[in-house]
Design an enzyme around this catalytic site. Sequence first.
Site, PDB file in Angstrom:
ATOM      1  N   THR A 236       2.603  -2.213   4.305  1.00  0.00           N
ATOM      2  CA  THR A 236       2.819  -0.803   4.026  1.00  0.00           C
ATOM      3  C   THR A 236       4.005  -0.646   3.083  1.00  0.00           C
ATOM      4  OG1 THR A 236       4.488  -0.310   5.727  1.00  0.00           O
ATOM      5  CG2 THR A 236       2.179  -0.314   6.425  1.00  0.00           C
ATOM      6  N   ASP A 237       4.063   0.483   2.398  1.00  0.00           N
ATOM      7  CA  ASP A 237       5.312   0.880   1.769  1.00  0.00           C
ATOM      8  C   ASP A 237       6.260   1.327   2.885  1.00  0.00           C
ATOM      9  OD1 ASP A 237       7.207   1.519  -0.139  1.00  0.00           O
ATOM     10  OD2 ASP A 237       5.872   2.746  -1.352  1.00  0.00           O
ATOM     11  N   ALA A 238       7.489   1.672   2.535  1.00  0.00           N
ATOM     12  CA  ALA A 238       8.495   2.006   3.541  1.00  0.00           C
ATOM     13  C   ALA A 238       7.985   3.079   4.501  1.00  0.00           C
ATOM     14  CB  ALA A 238       9.781   2.468   2.863  1.00  0.00           C
TER      15      ALA A 238
ATOM     16  N   VAL B 173       0.846  -1.190   0.000  1.00  0.00           N
ATOM     17  CA  VAL B 173       0.000   0.000   0.000  1.00  0.00           C
ATOM     18  C   VAL B 173       0.882   1.240   0.000  1.00  0.00           C
ATOM     19  CG1 VAL B 173      -1.791   1.254   1.247  1.00  0.00           C
ATOM     20  CG2 VAL B 173      -1.806  -1.246   1.202  1.00  0.00           C
TER      21      VAL B 173
END
Length: 762
Positions: free
Chosen positions: A466-468, A419
């Site tokens: 999640t993305d980073a 995401v």
Amino acid sequence: MTGKSAMIGKSQLRHHIVVMGVAGCGKSTIGAALAERLGAEFLDGDSLHPQANIAKMASGTPLNDDDRAPWLAEIGGRFPASNSSLVIACSALKRSYRDIIRSADPSVVFVHLHGSRELLNARMAARPGHFMPASLLDSQLATLEPLQDDEAGIIVDIAKSVEDIVDEAGANLNGLSAASSGPFLVDLKAAPFNLDDAGVEWVENTIGSMTLEEKIGQLFINHNNDYSPEYLDGVLENFHVGGMRYRPGPSNAVQEHIRYAQSKTRIPLLIASNPEMGGAGSCDDGTFVSTHLQAGSHPDKSIARQMGQVAGVETAALGCNWAFSPIVDIHYNWRNTVISTRAFGNSPEIVVERAKEYFDGISESPTVCAMKHFPGDGIDERDQHVVTSYNTLGYGEWNASYGHVYREMIGHGVQSIMVGHIGAPEVSRHFRPGLSDAEVLPATLAPELLQDLLRGELGFNGLVLTDASLMVGLTQAMKRKDLVPATIAAGCDMFLFFRNPDEDFQYMLDGYKSGVVTEGRLHDALRRILGLKASLGLHLASPESLVPAADALAVIGSEAHRAIAAAVADKTVTLVKDTAHNLPITPETHKRIRLYGISGGADFTRADPLAYLDVVREELEAAGFDVEVFKTAEQREAAGESGMNFMRVLSEEATGDYSERYDAAFVFANVKGFAQEASIRIKWSSPMAAEIPWYAAEVPTVFVSLNQPNHLIDVPMVRTAIHAHAATREAIRATIQKIQGKSEFQGTFNQNVFCDSFDTRL
């Protein structure tokens, strides 16, 4: 508002309802009353019939499915186009009819008004002037297909008063809305996990054996910034992480690093890589096959499959089992440079086609995929690494584009979704009417996008990460102590990267203890994490077999893979324009070449930004050209010349005898800067820099981009432009061959290359 209407209307959900049933059931009456109760707009579906349908029904002739299809599509299209709750009366007798309506808006709920034939016939007889004669009632009853178990809907008996029918429908709708908004619990026996009883038992037994700290740790994916055993010991012993991504290095060092990590963990690790270009990016010696855009820049869709195959083989040899790819963003906005080379193209169709090919290729290896970046990048020009960006499409537009891509890929079997820190204001408001601008959150924190949309409407049963978490697109949203558990509470299952391990771990633990992350949400996330591991068979493997032997590394950067890369480069080097008919340029016709190199300066990799220029010079000289490389004032000063400044360089470069000194000018641009600025453009070495193509008016000039596709906006004066896609020797060699006319240009491009400006086409 009455007490009953307050009870039903207080929900913030946007109701999209079709009141259905055969003639005489009271669709219009009940629909209008229900709409009033809900504070919704009402439309009688009969009013949307084309005149030809009305005439046909009035003559006593039943409509056929061809007659109904455009009418049903029109009804379905009204829902995503509406800015409020909407109730439409429509017979919707067959499942296939309802599917047409739902295809425009999957959130539609059907209210079936059911009654006996006798009651329906009596009502029909009391309705003079209506264009549906009572003689067609039997035909409709025979056609009627009741709502099926997988359809969102309710059945209401019409042998009651209108008020009682509306009360019952309203109460059932509220219950249905509450049920459909979650929780969406995982089914480990269904796709994409497809576990057998033994696999499910391992998941449940493992959860039962874990301490609270181990459970919290499984939610995290660590970024390994150190290859030392001591570092890994600390991460595994203190934080019990569920997955890792590592800093790329030589393949043998990477493999040994992963081997040590798997040998020291009680629960097998998900080991992630970023194989967006083949094996490159996962280790220093991996094979660069192509960018996503490159794989979408030729009619041969198998290029994407080859990229996936090489990615799978090389990363599996390292011991990786989780690919953070494919990228399924759509590059609608040419100013967006975070996905300009990382998207397959600018249409849903090309993205779906090539993403499926990539997925099928990499799936030949023991690897699962995380496609990214939901809800979709490519509208905003900004980069989530440095600021929150937004997908501003309306719900209907989103469904037809990004929604189409996600449905196709979920149906194709993608196991996990990353995401993005990307807000989707209008899509969020579809599920949360009245949401203010200030309340719009990036998708990583938005339950309406993760639960109602991704889990609910799109039906995704897999793992969400999640993305980073260091990206400012997330960190600007709220305090770190709040956002860490909020991502899991919103519907993410794993949290990508610690900022400070001790702090982030404690924030997540505190979020669980305070109830932000509920017991049910924690255990559902754990089931998805362990389910993904079990789907890979990690639970059945011994620790020593989780990573291949050292001799498996022979495939990395192999001759066979380099040959694939060379063939892809030959296919995808693209002639964007040659309006001055400068090509071909050969040593026989244009011996003396002035070579310019353009870069964005050093990026976070700290690599020499102009190292590629040596390769260009070598390949040009090998082809028989005489090459002189332009040096900026800074470069000349670094080489020992004194008194250098841009005015001196310009006065020496831009002289009247330029065309006597050089036969042609080649400009090779490799402009990067990913994750360091919101949008990337060419940055010249100085004001009025001598390398800016003023010389295009003096000699034949060829501009070659080795990365970004949007440079014509900054160099519209060049009349010959080539997109080579990559700064690899294979791509550079293929480009020089084609400049000489020794090989045909085969690559294709989309209209983004012209940057919405007329002069770029000249």
